[in-house]
Scaffold this motif. Structure first.
Motif, PDB file in Angstrom:
ATOM      1  N   THR A   1      38.397 -41.200  30.018  1.00 55.60           N
ATOM      2  CA  THR A   1      38.741 -40.269  28.955  1.00 55.60           C
ATOM      3  C   THR A   1      39.051 -40.926  27.610  1.00 55.60           C
ATOM      4  OG1 THR A   1      41.044 -40.178  29.677  1.00 55.60           O
ATOM      5  CG2 THR A   1      39.539 -38.490  30.561  1.00 55.60           C
ATOM      6  N   PRO A   2      39.297 -42.241  27.516  1.00 58.43           N
ATOM      7  CA  PRO A   2      39.509 -42.806  26.178  1.00 58.43           C
ATOM      8  C   PRO A   2      38.331 -42.563  25.236  1.00 58.43           C
ATOM      9  CG  PRO A   2      40.208 -44.390  27.829  1.00 58.43           C
ATOM     10  CD  PRO A   2      39.531 -43.258  28.562  1.00 58.43           C
ATOM     11  N   LEU A   3      37.132 -42.387  25.783  1.00 54.80           N
ATOM     12  CA  LEU A   3      35.960 -42.128  24.950  1.00 54.80           C
ATOM     13  C   LEU A   3      36.091 -40.849  24.136  1.00 54.80           C
ATOM     14  CD1 LEU A   3      32.790 -43.013  27.059  1.00 54.80           C
ATOM     15  CD2 LEU A   3      33.494 -44.008  24.878  1.00 54.80           C
ATOM     16  N   LEU A   4      36.920 -39.917  24.609  1.00 57.11           N
ATOM     17  CA  LEU A   4      37.086 -38.670  23.872  1.00 57.11           C
ATOM     18  C   LEU A   4      37.604 -38.920  22.467  1.00 57.11           C
ATOM     19  CD1 LEU A   4      38.573 -36.357  26.660  1.00 57.11           C
ATOM     20  CD2 LEU A   4      36.233 -36.390  25.762  1.00 57.11           C
ATOM     21  N   LYS A   5      38.316 -40.019  22.272  1.00 59.34           N
ATOM     22  CA  LYS A   5      38.860 -40.338  20.947  1.00 59.34           C
ATOM     23  C   LYS A   5      37.752 -40.638  19.943  1.00 59.34           C
ATOM     24  CE  LYS A   5      43.226 -40.175  22.162  1.00 59.34           C
ATOM     25  NZ  LYS A   5      44.142 -39.164  21.643  1.00 59.34           N
ATOM     26  N   VAL A   6      36.654 -41.237  20.418  1.00 59.60           N
ATOM     27  CA  VAL A   6      35.566 -41.575  19.493  1.00 59.60           C
ATOM     28  C   VAL A   6      34.478 -40.507  19.482  1.00 59.60           C
ATOM     29  CG1 VAL A   6      35.969 -44.050  19.632  1.00 59.60           C
ATOM     30  CG2 VAL A   6      34.333 -42.986  21.199  1.00 59.60           C
ATOM     31  N   LEU A   7      34.618 -39.493  20.327  1.00 60.71           N
ATOM     32  CA  LEU A   7      33.644 -38.403  20.355  1.00 60.71           C
ATOM     33  C   LEU A   7      34.228 -37.106  19.803  1.00 60.71           C
ATOM     34  CD1 LEU A   7      32.074 -39.053  23.881  1.00 60.71           C
ATOM     35  CD2 LEU A   7      31.124 -39.671  21.648  1.00 60.71           C
ATOM     36  N   GLU A   8      35.345 -37.219  19.092  1.00 62.27           N
ATOM     37  CA  GLU A   8      35.967 -36.028  18.520  1.00 62.27           C
ATOM     38  C   GLU A   8      34.984 -35.352  17.570  1.00 62.27           C
ATOM     39  OE1 GLU A   8      39.593 -37.391  16.749  1.00 62.27           O
ATOM     40  OE2 GLU A   8      40.711 -37.249  18.627  1.00 62.27           O
ATOM     41  N   GLY A   9      34.980 -34.024  17.611  1.00 61.23           N
ATOM     42  CA  GLY A   9      34.069 -33.267  16.762  1.00 61.23           C
ATOM     43  C   GLY A   9      32.802 -32.830  17.475  1.00 61.23           C
ATOM     44  N   TYR A  10      32.544 -33.398  18.642  1.00 64.70           N
ATOM     45  CA  TYR A  10      31.374 -33.013  19.427  1.00 64.70           C
ATOM     46  C   TYR A  10      31.770 -31.994  20.486  1.00 64.70           C
ATOM     47  CZ  TYR A  10      28.844 -36.984  17.458  1.00 64.70           C
ATOM     48  OH  TYR A  10      28.248 -37.865  16.596  1.00 64.70           O
ATOM     49  N   GLU A  11      30.866 -31.102  20.810  1.00 65.48           N
ATOM     50  CA  GLU A  11      31.059 -30.231  21.961  1.00 65.48           C
ATOM     51  C   GLU A  11      30.654 -31.028  23.198  1.00 65.48           C
ATOM     52  OE1 GLU A  11      29.359 -26.110  23.955  1.00 65.48           O
ATOM     53  OE2 GLU A  11      28.904 -26.554  21.859  1.00 65.48           O
ATOM     54  N   ILE A  12      31.571 -31.204  24.117  1.00 63.85           N
ATOM     55  CA  ILE A  12      31.344 -32.081  25.262  1.00 63.85           C
ATOM     56  C   ILE A  12      31.293 -31.264  26.546  1.00 63.85           C
ATOM     57  CG2 ILE A  12      32.290 -33.982  26.631  1.00 63.85           C
ATOM     58  CD1 ILE A  12      33.517 -35.033  24.002  1.00 63.85           C
ATOM     59  N   HIS A  13      30.223 -31.470  27.296  1.00 69.11           N
ATOM     60  CA  HIS A  13      30.092 -30.920  28.646  1.00 69.11           C
ATOM     61  C   HIS A  13      30.249 -32.091  29.603  1.00 69.11           C
ATOM     62  CE1 HIS A  13      27.531 -27.184  27.389  1.00 69.11           C
ATOM     63  NE2 HIS A  13      28.682 -27.259  26.754  1.00 69.11           N
ATOM     64  N   TRP A  14      31.173 -31.978  30.541  1.00 72.54           N
ATOM     65  CA  TRP A  14      31.495 -33.085  31.440  1.00 72.54           C
ATOM     66  C   TRP A  14      31.247 -32.652  32.876  1.00 72.54           C
ATOM     67  CZ3 TRP A  14      35.522 -36.986  29.571  1.00 72.54           C
ATOM     68  CH2 TRP A  14      35.572 -38.099  30.430  1.00 72.54           C
ATOM     69  N   LEU A  15      30.280 -33.284  33.519  1.00 74.98           N
ATOM     70  CA  LEU A  15      30.006 -33.040  34.931  1.00 74.98           C
ATOM     71  C   LEU A  15      30.798 -34.058  35.739  1.00 74.98           C
ATOM     72  CD1 LEU A  15      28.423 -31.609  37.198  1.00 74.98           C
ATOM     73  CD2 LEU A  15      26.590 -33.298  36.839  1.00 74.98           C
ATOM     74  N   VAL A  16      31.642 -33.561  36.623  1.00 74.30           N
ATOM     75  CA  VAL A  16      32.572 -34.435  37.335  1.00 74.30           C
ATOM     76  C   VAL A  16      32.750 -33.907  38.751  1.00 74.30           C
ATOM     77  CG1 VAL A  16      34.581 -33.130  36.526  1.00 74.30           C
ATOM     78  CG2 VAL A  16      34.866 -35.518  37.121  1.00 74.30           C
ATOM     79  N   GLY A  17      33.086 -34.788  39.675  1.00 77.34           N
ATOM     80  CA  GLY A  17      33.372 -34.360  41.038  1.00 77.34           C
ATOM     81  C   GLY A  17      34.550 -33.401  41.067  1.00 77.34           C
ATOM     82  N   SER A  18      34.546 -32.496  42.030  1.00 77.21           N
ATOM     83  CA  SER A  18      35.582 -31.460  42.072  1.00 77.21           C
ATOM     84  C   SER A  18      36.987 -32.035  42.172  1.00 77.21           C
ATOM     85  CB  SER A  18      35.315 -30.498  43.234  1.00 77.21           C
ATOM     86  OG  SER A  18      35.268 -31.198  44.457  1.00 77.21           O
ATOM     87  N   LYS A  19      37.152 -33.178  42.839  1.00 74.90           N
ATOM     88  CA  LYS A  19      38.500 -33.750  42.970  1.00 74.90           C
ATOM     89  C   LYS A  19      39.017 -34.311  41.647  1.00 74.90           C
ATOM     90  CE  LYS A  19      36.952 -38.288  44.613  1.00 74.90           C
ATOM     91  NZ  LYS A  19      37.015 -39.246  45.727  1.00 74.90           N
ATOM     92  N   ASN A  20      38.114 -34.537  40.678  1.00 72.01           N
ATOM     93  CA  ASN A  20      38.526 -35.082  39.381  1.00 72.01           C
ATOM     94  C   ASN A  20      38.635 -34.026  38.291  1.00 72.01           C
ATOM     95  OD1 ASN A  20      38.396 -37.668  40.498  1.00 72.01           O
ATOM     96  ND2 ASN A  20      36.249 -37.868  39.978  1.00 72.01           N
ATOM     97  N   GLY A  21      38.114 -32.841  38.545  1.00 72.55           N
ATOM     98  CA  GLY A  21      38.047 -31.823  37.504  1.00 72.55           C
ATOM     99  C   GLY A  21      39.390 -31.481  36.887  1.00 72.55           C
ATOM    100  N   GLY A  22      40.447 -31.454  37.716  1.00 80.50           N
ATOM    101  CA  GLY A  22      41.765 -31.102  37.205  1.00 80.50           C
ATOM    102  C   GLY A  22      42.297 -32.052  36.155  1.00 80.50           C
ATOM    103  N   LEU A  23      41.819 -33.288  36.152  1.00 81.11           N
ATOM    104  CA  LEU A  23      42.286 -34.266  35.158  1.00 81.11           C
ATOM    105  C   LEU A  23      41.809 -33.936  33.752  1.00 81.11           C
ATOM    106  CD1 LEU A  23      41.714 -37.593  37.107  1.00 81.11           C
ATOM    107  CD2 LEU A  23      43.907 -36.536  36.566  1.00 81.11           C
TER     108      LEU A  23
END
Length: 199
Positions: A1-23
């Motif tokens: 998730t640190p990458l979110l800091k450099v991707l601010e302003g973009y609409e982000i779709h994140w495909l993740v395993g169900s056990k990680n989705g809550g994070l």
């Protein structure tokens, strides 16, 4: 998730395993826990793919369109490959073009953090950006040590061999130690870890 800091302003779709989705809840990203949930007809400016399972890639790539990709993809012949921009990361992986033996040597020699390599893959420099996470640690922290000795099935040799001895030594010194139980949901895991001073 640190990458979110450099991707601010973009609409982000994140495909993740169900056990990680809550994070990822509350972080301003659209979270999908299965390929079926991904919206069709979207042209993505950039796809960052860290998936190493050919079956997962085979399910994903027919339903997405993109202008640029960084990371893993399937070739026209159905083989898994990775972009040159992701070479540092995947040359050390189980899917390394160099073979497992060379990948293990590179991994042993590597002194860079995974954040540093991941940021480089996207053309950025890692500057200590923190994780983005909605776990509240304000009033829940305990003055205890949490021992987490679980490893995944992919790299069982990464389990440190001296947890029992460490636990005994800490007990002799009257330090409160808790063993982390196995948790399949990473949001619950993060909340549990946040309760302790030292993990």
């Amino acid at each position: 998730t640190p990458l979110l800091k450099v991707l601010e302003g973009y609409e982000i779709h994140w495909l993740v395993g169900s056990k990680n989705g809550g994070l990822l809840v509350g972080l301003g990203v659209s979270v999908f826990t299965s390929v079926e949930q991904i919206p069709r007809g979207v042209l993505y400016d950039l796809v960052v793919s860290l998936e190493e399972d050919p079956k997962q890639l085979a399910a994903l790539f027919p339903v997405i369109s993109y202008a640029q990709i960084v990371g893993t993809y399937l070739t026209k012949s159905g083989e898994i490959d990775y972009t040159d921009s992701a070479q540092t990361w995947f040359d050390m992986s189980l899917i390394s073009r160099l073979g497992k033996k060379r990948a293990d040597v590179l991994k042993l020699q590597n002194r860079r953090s995974y954040q540093s390599i991941l940021f480089q893959m996207l053309g950025h420099e890692f500057k200590g950006e923190p994780y983005c996470c909605q776990v509240d640690v304000s009033d829940t922290r305990e003055n205890k040590i949490l021992l987490a000795d679980h490893v995944g099935s992919t790299w069982p040799s990464k389990r440190w061999a001296y947890f029992t001895e460490l636990e005994a030594t800490l007990a002799e010194r009257k330090v409160s130690v808790t063993r982390l139980p196995w948790m399949s949901n990473f949001a619950d895991l993060a909340a549990e870890v946040a309760r302790f001073d030292t993990v």
